[in-house]
Write a protein that holds these residues in place. Structure first.
Motif, PDB file in Angstrom:
ATOM      1  N   ASP A   1       0.821  -1.216   0.000  1.00  0.00           N
ATOM      2  CA  ASP A   1       0.000   0.000   0.000  1.00  0.00           C
ATOM      3  C   ASP A   1       0.853   1.263   0.000  1.00  0.00           C
ATOM      4  O   ASP A   1       0.592   2.195  -0.769  1.00  0.00           O
ATOM      5  N   ASP A   2       1.873   1.293   0.846  1.00  0.00           N
ATOM      6  CA  ASP A   2       2.704   2.499   0.941  1.00  0.00           C
ATOM      7  C   ASP A   2       3.625   2.649  -0.268  1.00  0.00           C
ATOM      8  O   ASP A   2       3.791   3.749  -0.803  1.00  0.00           O
TER       9      ASP A   2
ATOM     10  N   ARG B   1       4.757   5.209  -5.751  1.00  0.00           N
ATOM     11  CA  ARG B   1       5.003   4.913  -7.163  1.00  0.00           C
ATOM     12  C   ARG B   1       3.904   5.479  -8.051  1.00  0.00           C
ATOM     13  O   ARG B   1       4.183   6.026  -9.126  1.00  0.00           O
ATOM     14  N   HIS B   2       2.654   5.358  -7.629  1.00  0.00           N
ATOM     15  CA  HIS B   2       1.550   5.890  -8.426  1.00  0.00           C
ATOM     16  C   HIS B   2       1.676   7.411  -8.562  1.00  0.00           C
ATOM     17  O   HIS B   2       1.551   7.951  -9.667  1.00  0.00           O
ATOM     18  N   ALA B   3       1.956   8.092  -7.461  1.00  0.00           N
ATOM     19  CA  ALA B   3       2.070   9.556  -7.497  1.00  0.00           C
ATOM     20  C   ALA B   3       3.216  10.010  -8.400  1.00  0.00           C
ATOM     21  O   ALA B   3       3.070  10.962  -9.174  1.00  0.00           O
TER      22      ALA B   3
ATOM     23  N   ALA C   1      11.704  -1.291  -0.191  1.00  0.00           N
ATOM     24  CA  ALA C   1      12.089  -0.322   0.835  1.00  0.00           C
ATOM     25  C   ALA C   1      11.113   0.834   0.749  1.00  0.00           C
ATOM     26  O   ALA C   1      10.804   1.315  -0.344  1.00  0.00           O
ATOM     27  N   VAL C   2      10.621   1.275   1.894  1.00  0.00           N
ATOM     28  CA  VAL C   2       9.764   2.453   1.966  1.00  0.00           C
ATOM     29  C   VAL C   2      10.350   3.379   3.020  1.00  0.00           C
ATOM     30  O   VAL C   2      10.687   2.937   4.125  1.00  0.00           O
TER      31      VAL C   2
END
Length: 147
Positions: free
Chosen positions: A21-22, A27-29, A53-54
């Motif tokens: 989710d994070d 990535r989408h943005a 990695a986030v």
């Protein structure tokens, strides 16, 4: 980079199931909204087998992400526009390099967007070969040997 621009982030390393989710939100943005990469090519089967990695800011908000594939390929490096220039990408890259070293890789490979090649060079990567286009964006292959 001056020390006052360095933001302390928490880097979480884990599976796609845990960080999906994070990682996806960043990535989408960056890729889909900002860079107009088609969503159907941004997501792929490599997510399931990669170490992700986030980077989380002080408020717990995801600020950046990247992944390490089983073959030593680093990819999907992305930092939210609001967090650029604060050292987030470097901290993410260092975490992925450390993971690659711990996994026993002798070399790491990535496809850098050409405008970001200097960032990767500052982290020990060297450009190899000619520029190519991936997802409509100019890239160059870069490698870093691990000791």
């Amino acid at each position: 980079m001056s020390a006052d621009r360095q933001t302390t982030v928490r880097i979480a390393l884990g599976t796609w199931d845990r960080l999906r989710d994070d990682a996806y939100s960043v990535r989408h943005a960056v890729f889909v909204v900002e860079q107009n990469v088609p969503p159907e090519i941004e997501m792929d089967d490599d997510d399931a087998v990669s170490v992700h990695a986030v980077a989380y800011g002080p408020d717990g908000t995801p600020m950046g992400t990247g992944r390490l594939l089983p073959d030593g390929h680093i990819g999907r490096m992305a930092v939210h526009k609001r967090a650029r220039g604060m050292g987030v990408g470097g901290q993410l890259l260092d975490a992925l390099i450390g993971q690659g070293h711990g996994d026993g890789h002798r070399m790491l490979v990535l496809h850098a967007q050409t405008h970001a090649a200097g960032f990767y060079e500052a982290h020990g990567f060297k450009a190899e070969g000619d520029e190519f286009v991936e997802a409509g964006i100019p890239h160059v292959v870069m490698t870093r040997t691990l000791k």
